[in-house]
Structures are given as C-alpha cells and as structure tokens.
Scaffold this active site. Structure first.
Site, PDB file in Angstrom:
ATOM      1  N   THR A 173       0.842  -1.206   0.000  1.00 45.76           N
ATOM      2  CA  THR A 173       0.000   0.000   0.000  1.00 45.76           C
ATOM      3  C   THR A 173       0.867   1.242   0.000  1.00 45.76           C
ATOM      4  OG1 THR A 173      -0.086  -0.121   2.405  1.00 45.76           O
ATOM      5  CG2 THR A 173      -1.968  -1.047   1.178  1.00 45.76           C
ATOM      6  N   ASN A 228       1.395   4.809   1.169  1.00 46.95           N
ATOM      7  CA  ASN A 228       0.892   5.541   2.336  1.00 46.95           C
ATOM      8  C   ASN A 228       1.006   7.049   2.134  1.00 46.95           C
ATOM      9  OD1 ASN A 228       1.139   2.888   3.089  1.00 46.95           O
ATOM     10  ND2 ASN A 228       2.200   3.291   5.019  1.00 46.95           N
ATOM     11  N   GLU A 248      -3.919   4.657   2.994  1.00 49.73           N
ATOM     12  CA  GLU A 248      -2.995   3.744   2.301  1.00 49.73           C
ATOM     13  C   GLU A 248      -3.736   3.026   1.191  1.00 49.73           C
ATOM     14  OE1 GLU A 248      -1.430   0.591   4.515  1.00 49.73           O
ATOM     15  OE2 GLU A 248      -2.961   0.612   6.038  1.00 49.73           O
TER      16      GLU A 248
HETATM   17  C1  LIG Z   1      -8.291  -3.011   1.420  1.00 48.56           C
HETATM   18  C2  LIG Z   1      -7.629  -2.905   2.768  1.00 48.56           C
HETATM   19  C3  LIG Z   1      -8.386  -3.154   3.903  1.00 48.56           C
HETATM   20  C4  LIG Z   1      -7.831  -3.066   5.166  1.00 48.56           C
HETATM   21  N1  LIG Z   1      -8.603  -3.293   6.267  1.00 48.56           N
HETATM   22  C5  LIG Z   1      -8.073  -3.176   7.498  1.00 48.56           C
HETATM   23  C6  LIG Z   1      -8.875  -3.380   8.676  1.00 48.56           C
HETATM   24  O1  LIG Z   1     -10.078  -3.646   8.616  1.00 48.56           O
HETATM   25  N2  LIG Z   1      -8.278  -3.274   9.890  1.00 48.56           N
HETATM   26  C7  LIG Z   1      -6.949  -2.949  10.013  1.00 48.56           C
HETATM   27  O2  LIG Z   1      -6.458  -2.851  11.115  1.00 48.56           O
HETATM   28  N3  LIG Z   1      -6.162  -2.750   8.917  1.00 48.56           N
HETATM   29  C8  LIG Z   1      -6.700  -2.861   7.681  1.00 48.56           C
HETATM   30  N4  LIG Z   1      -5.914  -2.654   6.570  1.00 48.56           N
HETATM   31  C9  LIG Z   1      -4.548  -2.175   6.770  1.00 48.56           C
HETATM   32  C10 LIG Z   1      -3.523  -3.265   6.667  1.00 48.56           C
HETATM   33  O3  LIG Z   1      -3.416  -3.818   7.938  1.00 48.56           O
HETATM   34  C11 LIG Z   1      -2.285  -2.541   6.176  1.00 48.56           C
HETATM   35  O4  LIG Z   1      -2.362  -2.447   4.801  1.00 48.56           O
HETATM   36  C12 LIG Z   1      -1.015  -3.150   6.581  1.00 48.56           C
HETATM   37  O5  LIG Z   1      -0.913  -2.895   7.940  1.00 48.56           O
HETATM   38  C13 LIG Z   1       0.171  -2.565   5.806  1.00 48.56           C
HETATM   39  O6  LIG Z   1       0.729  -1.494   6.467  1.00 48.56           O
HETATM   40  P1  LIG Z   1       2.042  -0.780   5.909  1.00 48.56           P
HETATM   41  O7  LIG Z   1       1.696  -0.057   4.621  1.00 48.56           O
HETATM   42  O8  LIG Z   1       2.423   0.221   6.977  1.00 48.56           O
HETATM   43  O9  LIG Z   1       3.060  -1.823   5.694  1.00 48.56           O
HETATM   44  C14 LIG Z   1      -6.451  -2.731   5.301  1.00 48.56           C
HETATM   45  C15 LIG Z   1      -5.684  -2.479   4.142  1.00 48.56           C
HETATM   46  C16 LIG Z   1      -6.246  -2.581   2.903  1.00 48.56           C
HETATM   47  C17 LIG Z   1      -5.389  -2.320   1.687  1.00 48.56           C
HETATM   48  N1  LIG Z   2       0.062  -2.180  -6.518  1.00 42.93           N
HETATM   49  C1  LIG Z   2       0.676  -1.383  -5.636  1.00 42.93           C
HETATM   50  N2  LIG Z   2      -0.054  -0.522  -4.879  1.00 42.93           N
HETATM   51  C2  LIG Z   2       0.560   0.261  -3.962  1.00 42.93           C
HETATM   52  N3  LIG Z   2       1.883   0.300  -3.759  1.00 42.93           N
HETATM   53  C3  LIG Z   2       2.667  -0.522  -4.508  1.00 42.93           C
HETATM   54  C4  LIG Z   2       2.093  -1.386  -5.469  1.00 42.93           C
HETATM   55  N4  LIG Z   2       3.093  -2.085  -6.036  1.00 42.93           N
HETATM   56  C5  LIG Z   2       4.224  -1.687  -5.473  1.00 42.93           C
HETATM   57  N5  LIG Z   2       4.020  -0.734  -4.555  1.00 42.93           N
HETATM   58  C6  LIG Z   2       5.093  -0.130  -3.752  1.00 42.93           C
HETATM   59  O1  LIG Z   2       5.099  -0.747  -2.473  1.00 42.93           O
HETATM   60  C7  LIG Z   2       5.100   0.207  -1.419  1.00 42.93           C
HETATM   61  C8  LIG Z   2       4.282  -0.282  -0.266  1.00 42.93           C
HETATM   62  O2  LIG Z   2       4.682  -1.513   0.227  1.00 42.93           O
HETATM   63  P1  LIG Z   2       4.429  -1.865   1.740  1.00 42.93           P
HETATM   64  O3  LIG Z   2       4.995  -3.195   2.058  1.00 42.93           O
HETATM   65  O4  LIG Z   2       2.972  -1.638   2.077  1.00 42.93           O
HETATM   66  O5  LIG Z   2       5.362  -0.830   2.439  1.00 42.93           O
HETATM   67  P2  LIG Z   2       5.082   0.467   3.328  1.00 42.93           P
HETATM   68  O6  LIG Z   2       4.794  -0.087   4.650  1.00 42.93           O
HETATM   69  O7  LIG Z   2       6.365   1.244   3.257  1.00 42.93           O
HETATM   70  O8  LIG Z   2       3.931   1.192   2.720  1.00 42.93           O
HETATM   71  C9  LIG Z   2       4.476   1.439  -2.063  1.00 42.93           C
HETATM   72  O9  LIG Z   2       4.860   2.642  -1.469  1.00 42.93           O
HETATM   73  C10 LIG Z   2       4.972   1.338  -3.506  1.00 42.93           C
HETATM   74  O10 LIG Z   2       6.234   1.941  -3.638  1.00 42.93           O
END
Ligand SMILES: Cc1cc2nc3c(=O)[nH]c(=O)nc-3n(C[C@H](O)[C@H](O)[C@H](O)COP(=O)(O)O)c2cc1C
Ligand SMILES: Nc1ncnc2c1ncn2[C@@H]1O[C@H](COP(=O)(O)OP(=O)(O)O)[C@@H](O)[C@H]1O
Length: 312
Positions: A209, A211, A260
């Site tokens: 995702t 962010n 995110e």
């Molecule tokens: C479609 C979607 C739904 C999510 N739903 C929840 C949720 O219901 N509860 C929650 O705590 N996190 C939810 N998350 C967050 C995930 O836990 C989060 O993407 C993950 O912690 C990655 O964090 P990072 O980008 O910091 O690595 C959701 C994320 C996505 C993309």
């Molecule tokens: N389909 C995608 N959607 C969102 N981010 C993507 C995608 N493919 C690759 N990325 C890359 O992955 C990163 C997110 O990975 P993630 O493991 O969630 O790390 P972070 O916790 O740093 O957000 C994004 O910031 C982007 O650079």
C-alpha cells in the site's frame, strides 16, 4: 496562472482585473459559478481574471482547536482554480493583524490601492473586515463611490435543490457519503500527497500500500474505500483503480490516521512520488481481525467489491 503571496510590487499587468474574493475551500459547484461570473465579466472588460483568497484559512485563526477541515489545501485549490481559467491568484496571509482591519480599509488598501480592481465578484454570504462587518452590500456601496463594479452571486443549487456548500460537503464526507460530496464538488473528492514509508507489512500480506499522510485534509469517515489513483508528476495522468484503508488500522493502532492505497494491476516503486487518490465509495468500516489470514481474506473481498463499484 500566476500566484502572488502579497500585494506589494504587483506587476502593472496584474492590476485592473476582475477580482473574485473568497476562500473557495473545495472549489465546489457554487464556487465555480462565482468564478464563472467573474470570468464572464473579465472577458467583457478584456481584463485578467483574479481570485483573491486567504491563507491560512480564516477558520484556522478563529477556531484554532478545530480538527483539520480542508477539502482542498492550498496547492490543490490553486490547481483547480487554474483549470477554471483563473489568470492571477492573490493569496493574502491571514493573521490577527489582517483580521483586525476594517472593511473600508480592506476595500481601500487591498482592492483599490493594491489591486486596482475593475470589478469585484463575491458570493451572497461573503463577509469581510473586522467582526465580519463588511457585506456584499458594503462592496456595492463603495464600488459606486470608488469606481468599481460589483456582482453578487446567489447561492447555486442542483436540480433537486441541494445546496452547494463546503460545510455540507464536509458533513457528507464525515458520514462516508462520497457520492453526495462529489455531487456538490462536481468531481470525486481527492486526497493527495507524497508517498511515505510505512511498516513494510503490506507487501508481506500480499497487498503493498502506498501511504499518504492526511495533513490538513479533512478526516472523512474512516474505513475502506474504492479509489482511483494517479501519480502526478506534472504530465498526463494515468488513473489506476484500487482500494484504500483510511484511518487508524485497529489491527496495529497507527498513531495518526493514514491513507494507504493498494493499486490494482500495478507494480513499481511509488515512494516519494506525488499520489492523487479519489475516494469513490466507502465500502466498510475498519475492523480488528483475530488473525492475519482473516484480514487478508477480507482484503480480498474488499478488492472484489471495489472492482465492482469502479466498473459501474
Ligand atoms: C483493502 C484494505 C483493507 C484493510 N482493512 C483493514 C482493517 O479492517 N483493519 C486494520 O487494522 N487494517 C486494515 N488494513 C490495513 C492493513 O493492515 C495494512 O495495509 C497493513 O498494515 C500494511 O501497512 P504498511 O503499509 O504500513 O506496511 C487494510 C488495508 C487494505 C489495503
Ligand atoms: N500495486 C501497488 N499498490 C501500492 N503500492 C505498490 C504497489 N506495487 C508496489 N508498490 C510499492 O510498495 C510500497 C508499499 O509496500 P508496503 O509493504 O505496504 O510498504 P510500506 O509499509 O512502506 O507502505 C508502495 O509505497 C509502492 O512503492
């Protein structure tokens, strides 16, 4: 569009414009009618079209403890105004000293002295000057004396009588009614910003995702949204469908709310790039799941739901 942060040393070409005044937060369909009225007048007179607004938004000065409320922080507002054909955007620093100036002083020093306004356009409820003493009628009266025309634009509404108002759009977004807000704005509401590093959990879950911090943006209803995203680097935009979590992630309890977005059919590095995210539809609230498997299974269903919504 040229942007001026103060009125000292304005180039001669920037004087004598038609000036639309307001905060225009959201640049919604009501604001668009104000700018369109000013544009029509500017064309008729053959002079530039200027928008005069204030930063920070006056509400942040008068109600400093309010949570973030901006529909369009400055940069985005400027982009939208430019797209409407505005030539000059004069942004005055709004502080206690500025707020204390009388309505007459504002007209005389800013509108007449600094801008040499040919014509002024405001919405029906525009108030200005110390204690909001200046009204559109004040402008009309001074315009007659000082030699500028004034247009007062009445409140615009849609076919069903729904009023175009920034507060209404904020309320709708706080309720998760993205469609209702888009009806007022004339486009889906967007959040944008630089993609920051997160906890790197996303890619392990199978859903990386991007962010984006919420900053000054209004906090809409927390939850999972169907979104459209585009990287904005000044060139043409390629929009990607996706799904986003907006909120505090109860599984991990993020300190500050975060947006995110997982972009479908995309792979690549988005870090530090400028991402625009349109919130198309609220799908569900954030939840705390008992296991990562349960979260991943739910995210799979969210993706499916978002694809369906976005295909419509
Ligand atoms: C479609 C979607 C739904 C999510 N739903 C929840 C949720 O219901 N509860 C929650 O705590 N996190 C939810 N998350 C967050 C995930 O836990 C989060 O993407 C993950 O912690 C990655 O964090 P990072 O980008 O910091 O690595 C959701 C994320 C996505 C993309
Ligand atoms: N389909 C995608 N959607 C969102 N981010 C993507 C995608 N493919 C690759 N990325 C890359 O992955 C990163 C997110 O990975 P993630 O493991 O969630 O790390 P972070 O916790 O740093 O957000 C994004 O910031 C982007 O650079």
């Amino acid at each position: 569009m040229q942007i001026f942060r103060h009125t000292e040393n304005l180039p001669a070409a920037a004087r004598g414009a038609v000036v639309a005044i307001g905060n225009f937060d959201g640049v919604h369909r009501g604001h668009q009618t104000v700018v369109a009225a000013a544009q029509a007048e500017a064309r008729r007179l053959g002079v530039p079209l200027c928008v005069l607004s204030f930063e920070p938004h006056p509400r942040s000065l008068f109600r400093p403890d309010d949570p973030p409320f901006r529909l369009t922080p400055f940069r985005i507002k400027a982009r939208l105004l430019e797209a409407l054909g505005v030539d000059l955007h004069v942004v005055l620093h709004f502080d206690q000293a500025f707020a204390a100036r009388s309505a007459e002083d504002f007209i005389e020093t800013v509108l007449v002295g600094a801008l040499g306004a040919r014509h002024v356009v405001v919405g029906y409820d525009f108030c200005f000057g110390h204690r909001r003493a200046g009204t559109p009628e004040t402008l009309t009266a001074f315009g007659r004396l000082l030699g500028f025309g004034v247009t007062i634009v009445t409140q615009a509404s849609d076919e069903t009588g729904g009023l175009f108002s920034s507060s209404r759009a904020r309320e709708l977004l706080a309720e998760g009614d993205t469609r209702g807000a888009a009806e007022i704005l004339g486009r889906p509401w967007e959040i944008e910003g630089r993609v920051e590093h997160g906890d790197k959990r996303g890619r392990e879950l199978g859903f990386p995702t991007a962010n984006v911090e919420l900053g000054d943006f209004l906090r809409p209803a927390y939850g999972i949204y169907a979104v459209r995203c585009a990287v904005d680097e000044g060139g043409p935009l390629a929009w990607h469908d996706g799904v986003a979590n907006l909120g505090i992630r109860p599984m991990w309890r993020t300190e500050a709310p975060l947006l995110e977005a997982y972009l479908f059919d995309f792979s690549g590095d988005l870090y530090h790039r400028h991402l625009r995210v349109q919130l198309v539809e609220w799908l569900r609230g954030e939840e705390k799941f008992d296991s990562l498997e349960a979260l991943v299974a739910q995210i799979d269903r969210d993706c499916e739901a978002a694809r369906q919504v976005l295909a419509r």
